[in-house]
Design a protein around this motif. Structure first.
Motif, PDB file in Angstrom:
ATOM      1  N   ALA A 225      36.823   0.310 -12.429  1.00  0.00           N
ATOM      2  CA  ALA A 225      35.684   0.110 -11.537  1.00  0.00           C
ATOM      3  C   ALA A 225      34.409  -0.184 -12.331  1.00  0.00           C
ATOM      4  O   ALA A 225      34.188   0.391 -13.397  1.00  0.00           O
ATOM      5  CB  ALA A 225      35.484   1.343 -10.659  1.00  0.00           C
ATOM      6  N   LEU A 226      33.583  -1.068 -11.812  1.00  0.00           N
ATOM      7  CA  LEU A 226      32.266  -1.330 -12.394  1.00  0.00           C
ATOM      8  C   LEU A 226      31.305  -0.278 -11.865  1.00  0.00           C
ATOM      9  O   LEU A 226      31.126  -0.129 -10.656  1.00  0.00           O
ATOM     10  CB  LEU A 226      31.776  -2.724 -12.002  1.00  0.00           C
ATOM     11  CG  LEU A 226      30.325  -3.068 -12.378  1.00  0.00           C
ATOM     12  CD1 LEU A 226      30.171  -3.157 -13.890  1.00  0.00           C
ATOM     13  CD2 LEU A 226      29.875  -4.362 -11.712  1.00  0.00           C
ATOM     14  N   ILE A 227      30.691   0.478 -12.770  1.00  0.00           N
ATOM     15  CA  ILE A 227      29.768   1.550 -12.396  1.00  0.00           C
ATOM     16  C   ILE A 227      28.485   1.390 -13.207  1.00  0.00           C
ATOM     17  O   ILE A 227      28.529   1.351 -14.438  1.00  0.00           O
ATOM     18  CB  ILE A 227      30.382   2.938 -12.663  1.00  0.00           C
ATOM     19  CG1 ILE A 227      31.677   3.113 -11.867  1.00  0.00           C
ATOM     20  CG2 ILE A 227      29.392   4.049 -12.323  1.00  0.00           C
ATOM     21  CD1 ILE A 227      32.487   4.330 -12.274  1.00  0.00           C
ATOM     22  N   GLY A 228      27.356   1.293 -12.533  1.00  0.00           N
ATOM     23  CA  GLY A 228      26.103   1.154 -13.261  1.00  0.00           C
ATOM     24  C   GLY A 228      24.925   1.088 -12.320  1.00  0.00           C
ATOM     25  O   GLY A 228      25.084   1.144 -11.098  1.00  0.00           O
ATOM     26  N   PHE A 229      23.738   0.986 -12.889  1.00  0.00           N
ATOM     27  CA  PHE A 229      22.534   0.826 -12.061  1.00  0.00           C
ATOM     28  C   PHE A 229      22.171  -0.653 -12.007  1.00  0.00           C
ATOM     29  O   PHE A 229      22.437  -1.326 -11.039  1.00  0.00           O
ATOM     30  CB  PHE A 229      21.379   1.670 -12.607  1.00  0.00           C
ATOM     31  CG  PHE A 229      20.119   1.529 -11.793  1.00  0.00           C
ATOM     32  CD1 PHE A 229      20.075   1.995 -10.486  1.00  0.00           C
ATOM     33  CD2 PHE A 229      18.996   0.912 -12.315  1.00  0.00           C
ATOM     34  CE1 PHE A 229      18.927   1.848  -9.708  1.00  0.00           C
ATOM     35  CE2 PHE A 229      17.840   0.765 -11.551  1.00  0.00           C
ATOM     36  CZ  PHE A 229      17.805   1.237 -10.247  1.00  0.00           C
ATOM     37  N   ALA A 230      21.595  -1.195 -13.066  1.00  0.00           N
ATOM     38  CA  ALA A 230      21.329  -2.634 -13.139  1.00  0.00           C
ATOM     39  C   ALA A 230      22.578  -3.354 -13.646  1.00  0.00           C
ATOM     40  O   ALA A 230      23.438  -2.749 -14.292  1.00  0.00           O
ATOM     41  CB  ALA A 230      20.149  -2.898 -14.067  1.00  0.00           C
ATOM     42  N   GLY A 231      22.687  -4.640 -13.342  1.00  0.00           N
ATOM     43  CA  GLY A 231      23.824  -5.421 -13.784  1.00  0.00           C
ATOM     44  C   GLY A 231      23.788  -5.689 -15.281  1.00  0.00           C
ATOM     45  O   GLY A 231      22.720  -5.643 -15.906  1.00  0.00           O
TER      46      GLY A 231
END
Length: 280
Positions: A225-231
């Motif tokens: 899964a992609l997990i983060g705040f900004a890309g």
């Protein structure tokens, strides 16, 4: 030289005699390109039997996978967005909402329901990325808050399944207020000693990551899964450096201490049952 050579020329099959596979009968994995029967794909909890790629699914599929015999009671099913800012981009915000409702059959980007997981009572809020990118607006925040209220009232665990591109720009400050509202509600859940499990799926970004998605007693994720705040692109351009390999993947986030564990979707119900049995 070809191993097969057609001797008779001009052999044609009439159009009415041609056979085509019905639409939706086969699923092709976007990762390894293996084709499998859709029934097999469903049996594997919408994961690839060859490479274990986790297909993006919505609230209905999660409810079917988790609730016993798919029996559940949905909360606030008809709650839908207003237009507090009279927002217009390429179309009016109410028109965009109506078009998305018609296309997806959903009222907004989250659904909340209560039922049982292997006999254990639970409230589940699950996000739908197909509804304006799973963006968090006032309805998303309100439905999650009401789901937490139900868990508080009945003293049962709360599970949040996040999949979102972040805050909904059409509601601006009203959207950002949902970060504080949901976080405050989760604080009440913590004070009452009621378990909160946050499941992060692909992708979980923006204001959702910065609020309820990372506030679980247990923060867990699906593989890859992609997990983060900004890309990643925004971060790269801001700091002027290349990012580490696998940056913002669930595995990278787990290695750096922001997740408790990663769980395969096929094992999700059993893992949740074990976890809830230990902390109940």
């Amino acid at each position: 030289m070809s191993w097969f050579t057609r001797k008779d020329k001009g052999i044609l099959t009439p159009t009415e005699s041609k056979r085509e596979a019905p639409d939706g009968l086969w699923y092709q994995c976007p990762s390894c390109k293996k084709a499998m029967h859709t029934r097999e794909h469903r049996l594997f909890a919408y994961t690839c039997s060859n490479c274990n790629y986790h297909e993006k699914i919505g609230s209905q599929e999660y409810f079917e996978l988790l609730f016993d015999q798919t029996r559940y009671t949905e909360l606030d099913a008809m709650l839908s967005s207003g237009d507090p800012l009279n927002f217009v981009d390429t179309k009016r915000y109410p028109d965009r909402i109506k078009a998305t409702e018609k296309k997806t059959g959903l009222k907004d980007a989250v659904r909340t329901a209560h039922g049982k997981i292997n006999g254990i009572d639970i409230v589940i809020s699950a996000m739908d990325f197909s509804f304006i990118g799973g963006s968090m607006g006032s309805v998303v925040g309100e439905k999650i808050a009401r789901g937490i209220d139900y868990a508080l009232q009945h003293k049962i665990p709360f599970l949040m399944i996040s999949r979102s591109g972040g805050a909904r720009m059409m509601e601006a400050g009203f959207s950002l207020m949902q970060m504080a509202k949901t976080s405050a509600k989760l604080a009440l859940l913590a004070e009452a000693g009621i378990p909160y499990i946050s499941l992060l799926t692909d992708p979980t970004t923006g204001g959702v990551t910065a609020s309820y998605a990372m506030l679980g007693d247990f923060n867990i994720s699906e593989p890859g899964a992609l997990i983060g705040f900004a890309g990643p692109r925004v971060i790269r351009e801001t700091i002027g450096k290349d990012l580490p390999k696998g940056f913002q993947s669930a595995e990278f986030v787990l290695e750096h201490g922001f997740l408790d564990f990663i769980v395969d979707r096929k094992d999700l119900k059993d893992k949740l049952t074990s976890l809830l049995s230990m902390i109940a």
